[in-house]
Design an enzyme around this catalytic site. Structure first.
Site, PDB file in Angstrom:
ATOM      1  CG  ASN A  10      -1.689   1.256   1.416  1.00 55.18           C
ATOM      2  OD1 ASN A  10      -1.794   2.060   0.491  1.00 55.18           O
ATOM      3  ND2 ASN A  10      -2.247   1.458   2.605  1.00 55.18           N
ATOM      4  CD1 TRP A  11       3.332   0.874  -3.020  1.00 53.92           C
ATOM      5  CD2 TRP A  11       3.583   2.209  -4.803  1.00 53.92           C
ATOM      6  NE1 TRP A  11       4.026   0.168  -3.973  1.00 53.92           N
ATOM      7  CE2 TRP A  11       4.188   0.964  -5.083  1.00 53.92           C
ATOM      8  CE3 TRP A  11       3.614   3.196  -5.790  1.00 53.92           C
ATOM      9  CZ2 TRP A  11       4.824   0.691  -6.301  1.00 53.92           C
ATOM     10  CZ3 TRP A  11       4.238   2.935  -7.004  1.00 53.92           C
ATOM     11  CH2 TRP A  11       4.842   1.686  -7.244  1.00 53.92           C
ATOM     12  CE  LYS A  12       0.197   3.565   4.786  1.00 53.53           C
ATOM     13  NZ  LYS A  12      -0.044   3.775   6.207  1.00 53.53           N
ATOM     14  CG  HIS A  98      -5.843   2.043   5.088  1.00 60.84           C
ATOM     15  ND1 HIS A  98      -5.427   2.987   6.001  1.00 60.84           N
ATOM     16  CD2 HIS A  98      -4.821   1.179   4.940  1.00 60.84           C
ATOM     17  CE1 HIS A  98      -4.192   2.704   6.382  1.00 60.84           C
ATOM     18  NE2 HIS A  98      -3.799   1.611   5.753  1.00 60.84           N
ATOM     19  CD  GLU A 100      -3.023   5.692   6.679  1.00 63.03           C
ATOM     20  OE1 GLU A 100      -2.987   5.713   5.440  1.00 63.03           O
ATOM     21  OE2 GLU A 100      -2.100   5.214   7.386  1.00 63.03           O
ATOM     22  CD  GLU A 168      -3.542  -2.380   7.282  1.00 65.56           C
ATOM     23  OE1 GLU A 168      -2.439  -2.644   6.793  1.00 65.56           O
ATOM     24  OE2 GLU A 168      -4.163  -1.334   7.035  1.00 65.56           O
ATOM     25  N   GLY A 174       2.467   2.343  10.776  1.00 65.88           N
ATOM     26  CA  GLY A 174       3.467   3.405  10.649  1.00 65.88           C
ATOM     27  C   GLY A 174       4.180   3.769  11.935  1.00 65.88           C
ATOM     28  CB  SER A 214       5.017  -1.663  12.132  1.00 64.95           C
ATOM     29  OG  SER A 214       4.642  -0.313  12.342  1.00 64.95           O
ATOM     30  N   GLY A 235       2.782  -1.075   4.264  1.00 63.43           N
ATOM     31  CA  GLY A 235       2.818   0.345   3.922  1.00 63.43           C
ATOM     32  C   GLY A 235       4.245   0.802   3.667  1.00 63.43           C
ATOM     33  N   GLY A 236       4.868   1.370   4.694  1.00 61.13           N
ATOM     34  CA  GLY A 236       6.198   1.963   4.556  1.00 61.13           C
ATOM     35  C   GLY A 236       7.217   1.069   3.871  1.00 61.13           C
TER      36      GLY A 236
HETATM   37  C1  PEP Z   1      -0.853   0.303   6.059  1.00 64.33           C
HETATM   38  O1  PEP Z   1      -1.109   1.484   6.201  1.00 64.33           O
HETATM   39  O2  PEP Z   1      -1.604  -0.428   5.374  1.00 64.33           O
HETATM   40  C2  PEP Z   1       0.341  -0.213   6.715  1.00 64.33           C
HETATM   41  C3  PEP Z   1       0.369  -1.463   7.056  1.00 64.33           C
HETATM   42  O3  PEP Z   1       1.343   0.686   6.965  1.00 64.33           O
HETATM   43  P1  PEP Z   1       2.789   0.386   7.627  1.00 64.33           P
HETATM   44  O4  PEP Z   1       3.278  -0.924   7.053  1.00 64.33           O
HETATM   45  O5  PEP Z   1       3.625   1.543   7.225  1.00 64.33           O
HETATM   46  O6  PEP Z   1       2.559   0.269   9.092  1.00 64.33           O
END
Ligand code: PEP
Length: 251
Positions: A10-12, A98, A100, A168, A174, A214, A235-236
């Site tokens: 997920n590149w956001k 999600h 967010e 999640e 994050g 994470s 994500g990251g």
């Molecule tokens: C996400 O937002 O879907 C996610 C898992 O982010 P991160 O891996 O950066 O925690």
């Protein structure tokens, strides 16, 4: 029960044309090189990069997904993108619900169910995200929160073929923090039970439940080895080819 591992990025809201294309190309090249048959790879760039990412991954088994959609097919919805448009563009997946979007855009379970239903009807697969906040976890409400979110945001037309659940924990996204592996397994097993109640045992046994929050190369092996964890929503760490592929290699 064999559930194929899904490693989804997920590149956001990250990536301009040049670096986005380079990232998509990098992932595609590595996916080709590793030639895994037991693992699926998905990238979910922002809307602005979908067309160029599609070209960049051509010829590799990397799949393309979007990060959100509207529930309507078309019409007066300024700034929105419909599932039919995503399908037309070459997307196979779309993420809905999600945290967010639940938080920043006040999306309800009902709205997420409508989006998921529309996406499935358009021929897309959906990744429906659920997860508790830190306050909810501290209050011992994790399973209740996840149950309510599944019952409310998974549509009746969901099956193991068209739907993936991503657990999640909001406080893990994050932050570099994760639940313990025992906690993750406990929640995933509970999620599978709720899915069985909602969609039947056969769907529950086959439906993939991803962990997200994470996930990184150093913790992926332990998380991905859990019996009810069928992949990761990342994500990251999905913004670096090496990290994304190292997570996949740990599965
Ligand atoms: C996400 O937002 O879907 C996610 C898992 O982010 P991160 O891996 O950066 O925690």
């Amino acid at each position: 029960m064999v559930r194929k591992t899904l490693i989804a990025g997920n590149w956001k809201m990250n990536g301009l044309l040049e670096d986005g294309v380079a990232l998509a190309k990098g992932v595609a090249q590595e996916v080709k090189k590793v030639g895994r048959k037991d693992c699926e790879f998905l990238i979910c760039p922002p809307f602005t990069l979908l067309t160029s990412a599609k070209k960049a991954i051509k010829g590799s088994k990397t799949m393309l997904g979007a990060q959100d959609c509207h529930f309507a097919e078309k019409g007066a919805h300024t700034g929105d993108v419909s599932p039919v448009m995503l399908k037309d563009l070459g997307c196979q997946y779309v993420i809905v619900g999600h945290s967010e979007r639940r938080t920043n855009h006040h999306e309800s379970n009902e709205l997420i169910a409508k989006k998921a239903e529309a996406a499935i009807k358009a021929g897309l697969k959906v990744i429906i995200c659920i997860g508790e906040t830190e306050a909810e976890r501290d209050a011992g409400k994790t399973i209740n929160v996840c149950t309510t979110q599944i019952m409310g945001s998974v549509p009746e037309c969901s099956t193991a073929q068209n739907t993936v659940i991503a657990y999640e924990p909001v406080w893990a996204i994050g932050t570099g923090r994760t639940p313990t592996t025992a906690e993750v397994q406990e929640v995933h097993a509970a999620i599978r039970k709720v899915i069985a109640k909602k969609l039947g045992r056969a769907n529950a046994n086959k439906m993939r439940i991803l962990y997200g929050g994470s996930m990184k190369p150093s913790n992926a092996k332990d998380l991905l080895a859990l019996p009810d964890v069928d992949g990761g929503l990342i994500g990251g760490a999905s913004l670096k080819v090496a990290d994304f592929m190292a997570i996949a290699a740990a599965s």
